[in-house]
Design a protein around this motif. Structure first.
Motif, PDB file in Angstrom:
ATOM      1  N   VAL A  63      -2.647 -18.323  12.451  1.00  0.00           N
ATOM      2  CA  VAL A  63      -2.860 -17.087  13.208  1.00  0.00           C
ATOM      3  C   VAL A  63      -1.655 -16.793  14.100  1.00  0.00           C
ATOM      4  O   VAL A  63      -1.166 -15.657  14.167  1.00  0.00           O
ATOM      5  CB  VAL A  63      -4.140 -17.183  14.065  1.00  0.00           C
ATOM      6  CG1 VAL A  63      -4.231 -16.010  15.039  1.00  0.00           C
ATOM      7  CG2 VAL A  63      -5.378 -17.204  13.169  1.00  0.00           C
ATOM      8  N   MET A  64      -1.145 -17.805  14.794  1.00  0.00           N
ATOM      9  CA  MET A  64      -0.009 -17.593  15.693  1.00  0.00           C
ATOM     10  C   MET A  64       1.253 -17.217  14.918  1.00  0.00           C
ATOM     11  O   MET A  64       2.029 -16.351  15.347  1.00  0.00           O
ATOM     12  CB  MET A  64       0.239 -18.832  16.550  1.00  0.00           C
ATOM     13  CG  MET A  64      -0.822 -19.061  17.613  1.00  0.00           C
ATOM     14  SD  MET A  64      -0.277 -20.128  18.965  1.00  0.00           S
ATOM     15  CE  MET A  64       0.818 -19.025  19.859  1.00  0.00           C
ATOM     16  N   ALA A  65       1.455 -17.860  13.761  1.00  0.00           N
ATOM     17  CA  ALA A  65       2.627 -17.531  12.948  1.00  0.00           C
ATOM     18  C   ALA A  65       2.561 -16.087  12.466  1.00  0.00           C
ATOM     19  O   ALA A  65       3.570 -15.372  12.455  1.00  0.00           O
ATOM     20  CB  ALA A  65       2.724 -18.492  11.762  1.00  0.00           C
ATOM     21  N   GLU A  66       1.350 -15.642  12.081  1.00  0.00           N
ATOM     22  CA  GLU A  66       1.173 -14.259  11.659  1.00  0.00           C
ATOM     23  C   GLU A  66       1.327 -13.313  12.849  1.00  0.00           C
ATOM     24  O   GLU A  66       1.944 -12.240  12.738  1.00  0.00           O
ATOM     25  CB  GLU A  66      -0.206 -14.084  11.015  1.00  0.00           C
ATOM     26  CG  GLU A  66      -0.482 -12.690  10.464  1.00  0.00           C
ATOM     27  CD  GLU A  66       0.427 -12.310   9.317  1.00  0.00           C
ATOM     28  OE1 GLU A  66       0.645 -11.090   9.123  1.00  0.00           O
ATOM     29  OE2 GLU A  66       0.922 -13.221   8.615  1.00  0.00           O
ATOM     30  N   ASN A  67       0.798 -13.710  13.988  1.00  0.00           N
ATOM     31  CA  ASN A  67       0.913 -12.914  15.219  1.00  0.00           C
ATOM     32  C   ASN A  67       2.384 -12.688  15.594  1.00  0.00           C
ATOM     33  O   ASN A  67       2.762 -11.618  16.088  1.00  0.00           O
ATOM     34  CB  ASN A  67       0.178 -13.646  16.346  1.00  0.00           C
ATOM     35  CG  ASN A  67      -0.049 -12.812  17.594  1.00  0.00           C
ATOM     36  OD1 ASN A  67      -0.785 -13.221  18.488  1.00  0.00           O
ATOM     37  ND2 ASN A  67       0.569 -11.644  17.713  1.00  0.00           N
ATOM     38  N   MET A  68       3.226 -13.686  15.341  1.00  0.00           N
ATOM     39  CA  MET A  68       4.656 -13.585  15.675  1.00  0.00           C
ATOM     40  C   MET A  68       5.352 -12.457  14.912  1.00  0.00           C
ATOM     41  O   MET A  68       6.400 -11.969  15.344  1.00  0.00           O
ATOM     42  CB  MET A  68       5.358 -14.904  15.390  1.00  0.00           C
ATOM     43  CG  MET A  68       5.170 -15.961  16.466  1.00  0.00           C
ATOM     44  SD  MET A  68       5.922 -15.473  18.044  1.00  0.00           S
ATOM     45  CE  MET A  68       7.617 -15.186  17.545  1.00  0.00           C
ATOM     46  N   ARG A  69       4.776 -12.046  13.797  1.00  0.00           N
ATOM     47  CA  ARG A  69       5.394 -10.985  12.992  1.00  0.00           C
ATOM     48  C   ARG A  69       5.077  -9.595  13.548  1.00  0.00           C
ATOM     49  O   ARG A  69       5.666  -8.612  13.112  1.00  0.00           O
ATOM     50  CB  ARG A  69       4.891 -11.088  11.549  1.00  0.00           C
ATOM     51  CG  ARG A  69       5.230 -12.412  10.866  1.00  0.00           C
ATOM     52  CD  ARG A  69       4.625 -12.501   9.490  1.00  0.00           C
ATOM     53  NE  ARG A  69       5.078 -11.429   8.608  1.00  0.00           N
ATOM     54  CZ  ARG A  69       4.598 -11.184   7.404  1.00  0.00           C
ATOM     55  NH1 ARG A  69       3.591 -11.928   6.954  1.00  0.00           N
ATOM     56  NH2 ARG A  69       5.068 -10.203   6.670  1.00  0.00           N
ATOM     57  N   ALA A  70       4.180  -9.517  14.513  1.00  0.00           N
ATOM     58  CA  ALA A  70       3.754  -8.229  15.062  1.00  0.00           C
ATOM     59  C   ALA A  70       4.829  -7.638  15.970  1.00  0.00           C
ATOM     60  O   ALA A  70       5.559  -8.359  16.662  1.00  0.00           O
ATOM     61  CB  ALA A  70       2.457  -8.395  15.843  1.00  0.00           C
ATOM     62  N   ASP A  71       4.895  -6.317  15.985  1.00  0.00           N
ATOM     63  CA  ASP A  71       5.853  -5.628  16.863  1.00  0.00           C
ATOM     64  C   ASP A  71       5.621  -5.997  18.327  1.00  0.00           C
ATOM     65  O   ASP A  71       6.577  -6.183  19.090  1.00  0.00           O
ATOM     66  CB  ASP A  71       5.721  -4.109  16.695  1.00  0.00           C
ATOM     67  CG  ASP A  71       6.169  -3.629  15.331  1.00  0.00           C
ATOM     68  OD1 ASP A  71       6.990  -4.323  14.686  1.00  0.00           O
ATOM     69  OD2 ASP A  71       5.713  -2.560  14.900  1.00  0.00           O
ATOM     70  N   ASP A  72       4.353  -6.086  18.724  1.00  0.00           N
ATOM     71  CA  ASP A  72       4.052  -6.348  20.126  1.00  0.00           C
ATOM     72  C   ASP A  72       4.451  -7.755  20.554  1.00  0.00           C
ATOM     73  O   ASP A  72       4.793  -7.979  21.722  1.00  0.00           O
ATOM     74  CB  ASP A  72       2.559  -6.118  20.397  1.00  0.00           C
ATOM     75  CG  ASP A  72       2.229  -4.642  20.561  1.00  0.00           C
ATOM     76  OD1 ASP A  72       3.164  -3.824  20.580  1.00  0.00           O
ATOM     77  OD2 ASP A  72       1.034  -4.306  20.675  1.00  0.00           O
ATOM     78  N   ALA A  73       4.391  -8.715  19.644  1.00  0.00           N
ATOM     79  CA  ALA A  73       4.833 -10.069  19.985  1.00  0.00           C
ATOM     80  C   ALA A  73       6.336 -10.076  20.245  1.00  0.00           C
ATOM     81  O   ALA A  73       6.814 -10.675  21.220  1.00  0.00           O
ATOM     82  CB  ALA A  73       4.476 -11.044  18.868  1.00  0.00           C
ATOM     83  N   ARG A  74       7.069  -9.393  19.399  1.00  0.00           N
ATOM     84  CA  ARG A  74       8.530  -9.319  19.588  1.00  0.00           C
ATOM     85  C   ARG A  74       8.872  -8.587  20.880  1.00  0.00           C
ATOM     86  O   ARG A  74       9.742  -8.995  21.644  1.00  0.00           O
ATOM     87  CB  ARG A  74       9.163  -8.613  18.389  1.00  0.00           C
ATOM     88  CG  ARG A  74       8.980  -9.384  17.092  1.00  0.00           C
ATOM     89  CD  ARG A  74       9.381  -8.569  15.865  1.00  0.00           C
ATOM     90  NE  ARG A  74       9.034  -9.271  14.655  1.00  0.00           N
ATOM     91  CZ  ARG A  74       9.912  -9.700  13.751  1.00  0.00           C
ATOM     92  NH1 ARG A  74      11.202  -9.501  13.952  1.00  0.00           N
ATOM     93  NH2 ARG A  74       9.511 -10.341  12.674  1.00  0.00           N
ATOM     94  N   GLU A  75       8.146  -7.482  21.130  1.00  0.00           N
ATOM     95  CA  GLU A  75       8.380  -6.712  22.349  1.00  0.00           C
ATOM     96  C   GLU A  75       8.017  -7.532  23.576  1.00  0.00           C
ATOM     97  O   GLU A  75       8.759  -7.531  24.575  1.00  0.00           O
ATOM     98  CB  GLU A  75       7.542  -5.431  22.309  1.00  0.00           C
ATOM     99  CG  GLU A  75       7.420  -4.686  23.639  1.00  0.00           C
ATOM    100  CD  GLU A  75       8.730  -4.161  24.194  1.00  0.00           C
ATOM    101  OE1 GLU A  75       8.735  -3.744  25.378  1.00  0.00           O
ATOM    102  OE2 GLU A  75       9.760  -4.185  23.480  1.00  0.00           O
ATOM    103  N   GLY A  76       6.914  -8.238  23.516  1.00  0.00           N
ATOM    104  CA  GLY A  76       6.475  -9.027  24.666  1.00  0.00           C
ATOM    105  C   GLY A  76       7.440 -10.138  25.016  1.00  0.00           C
ATOM    106  O   GLY A  76       7.744 -10.371  26.199  1.00  0.00           O
ATOM    107  N   ILE A  77       7.951 -10.821  24.013  1.00  0.00           N
ATOM    108  CA  ILE A  77       8.914 -11.907  24.253  1.00  0.00           C
ATOM    109  C   ILE A  77      10.207 -11.359  24.838  1.00  0.00           C
ATOM    110  O   ILE A  77      10.749 -11.884  25.823  1.00  0.00           O
ATOM    111  CB  ILE A  77       9.175 -12.677  22.943  1.00  0.00           C
ATOM    112  CG1 ILE A  77       7.917 -13.450  22.533  1.00  0.00           C
ATOM    113  CG2 ILE A  77      10.366 -13.620  23.097  1.00  0.00           C
ATOM    114  CD1 ILE A  77       7.976 -14.038  21.147  1.00  0.00           C
ATOM    115  N   CYS A  78      10.698 -10.265  24.251  1.00  0.00           N
ATOM    116  CA  CYS A  78      11.941  -9.662  24.749  1.00  0.00           C
ATOM    117  C   CYS A  78      11.767  -9.131  26.174  1.00  0.00           C
ATOM    118  O   CYS A  78      12.654  -9.298  27.025  1.00  0.00           O
ATOM    119  CB  CYS A  78      12.392  -8.541  23.820  1.00  0.00           C
ATOM    120  SG  CYS A  78      12.975  -9.125  22.205  1.00  0.00           S
ATOM    121  N   ALA A  79      10.624  -8.498  26.437  1.00  0.00           N
ATOM    122  CA  ALA A  79      10.377  -7.966  27.776  1.00  0.00           C
ATOM    123  C   ALA A  79      10.318  -9.081  28.811  1.00  0.00           C
ATOM    124  O   ALA A  79      10.847  -8.951  29.924  1.00  0.00           O
ATOM    125  CB  ALA A  79       9.074  -7.169  27.784  1.00  0.00           C
TER     126      ALA A  79
END
Length: 260
Positions: free
Chosen positions: A232-248
């Protein structure tokens, strides 16, 4: 919406569903269950709702099933089975809804009403609220409420409520884990909607993933739960919001969620 149930969505995407039959103690009659089921179905298809608050008008959150309706159908096993199955379906709709559901409990919640509180993801109650599974007192054990109750409180505490039928206070309900918080009655709305706004500010896509995974992994052995949640977490990492959240977070700015 039906007169039995009102619906309001605010600017934060918080939809409040209010059981609105106080003269019947907001009983979970077949009609009330149908209205609640339809509302949950509509919300699932509604892009505007981010968090659901489940409330009730009057001094009783819900007294459970409508005993007058049950009495009128005492000789119909088909109706009884349909009623309890319908109630079970609605409780599962609450659990399976992709949005978090917060119970706002300002009064008494008994039997299937207590089951409804236990089925919600979160629950905040006024210090005047009370809870019980009193079916044993009228010769009808709270077997379906037992399912939700036993998944929220420890086995012995659940059995005590089920076997005695005794009413417990909101303070005790918080101690047992049936509710998240017990607050002064005057502070109930502030506590509920502060929590709701906090959750509504998160990525809707992430909340959907997390809520679904939470309930699914609970039913798994430990090793299977870890294997499942790693996927689930690996799939979640592919989401736009995960990328945005980490960068933010790394850029020290507020994220701009796309809910995708």
């Amino acid at each position: 919406m039906s007169d039995l149930l009102t619906r309001n969505t605010d600017d934060n995407g918080i939809t409040t569903l209010t059981l609105n039959q106080p003269e019947r103690r907001n009983s979970l009659s077949m009609d009330m269950l149908d209205a609640l089921s339809q509302a949950l179905t509509d919300i699932e298809a509604d892009g505007a709702t981010r968090v659901v608050v489940l409330a009730a008008s009057g001094k009783v959150f819900s007294a459970g099933h409508d005993l007058k309706e049950i009495r009128d159908q005492l000789d119909s096993q088909a109706f009884q089975l349909a009623l309890f199955n319908r109630c079970s379906e609605v409780m599962q709709q609450v659990v399976n809804l992709s949005r978090p559901v917060i119970a706002r409990v300002a009064g008494v919640a008994t039997a299937a009403g207590c089951q409804l509180v236990a089925s919600c993801d979160l629950a905040v109650a006024a210090d005047t609220a009370r809870f019980a599974t009193p079916g044993v007192n009228i010769g009808l054990f709270c077997s379906t409420p037992m399912v939700a109750l036993s998944r929220n409180v420890s086995r012995k505490h659940a059995m005590e409520m089920l076997l005695t039928g005794d009413m417990i206070s909101a303070t005790r309900a918080e101690q047992l884990g049936l509710i998240n918080r017990c607050v002064d009655e005057s502070e109930l709305d502030e506590a509920v909607f502060t929590m709701a706004r906090t959750i509504a500010g998160k990525s809707g896509h992430t909340l959907k993933i997390g809520k679904g995974a939470f309930y699914k992994q609970l039913e798994m052995p430990l090793n299977e739960a870890y294997a499942y949640t790693a996927r689930v977490m690996a799939e979640n990492m592919r989401a736009d919001d995960a990328r945005e959240g980490i960068c933010a977070f790394l850029d020290k700015r507020e994220p701009e969620w796309k809910d995708s």
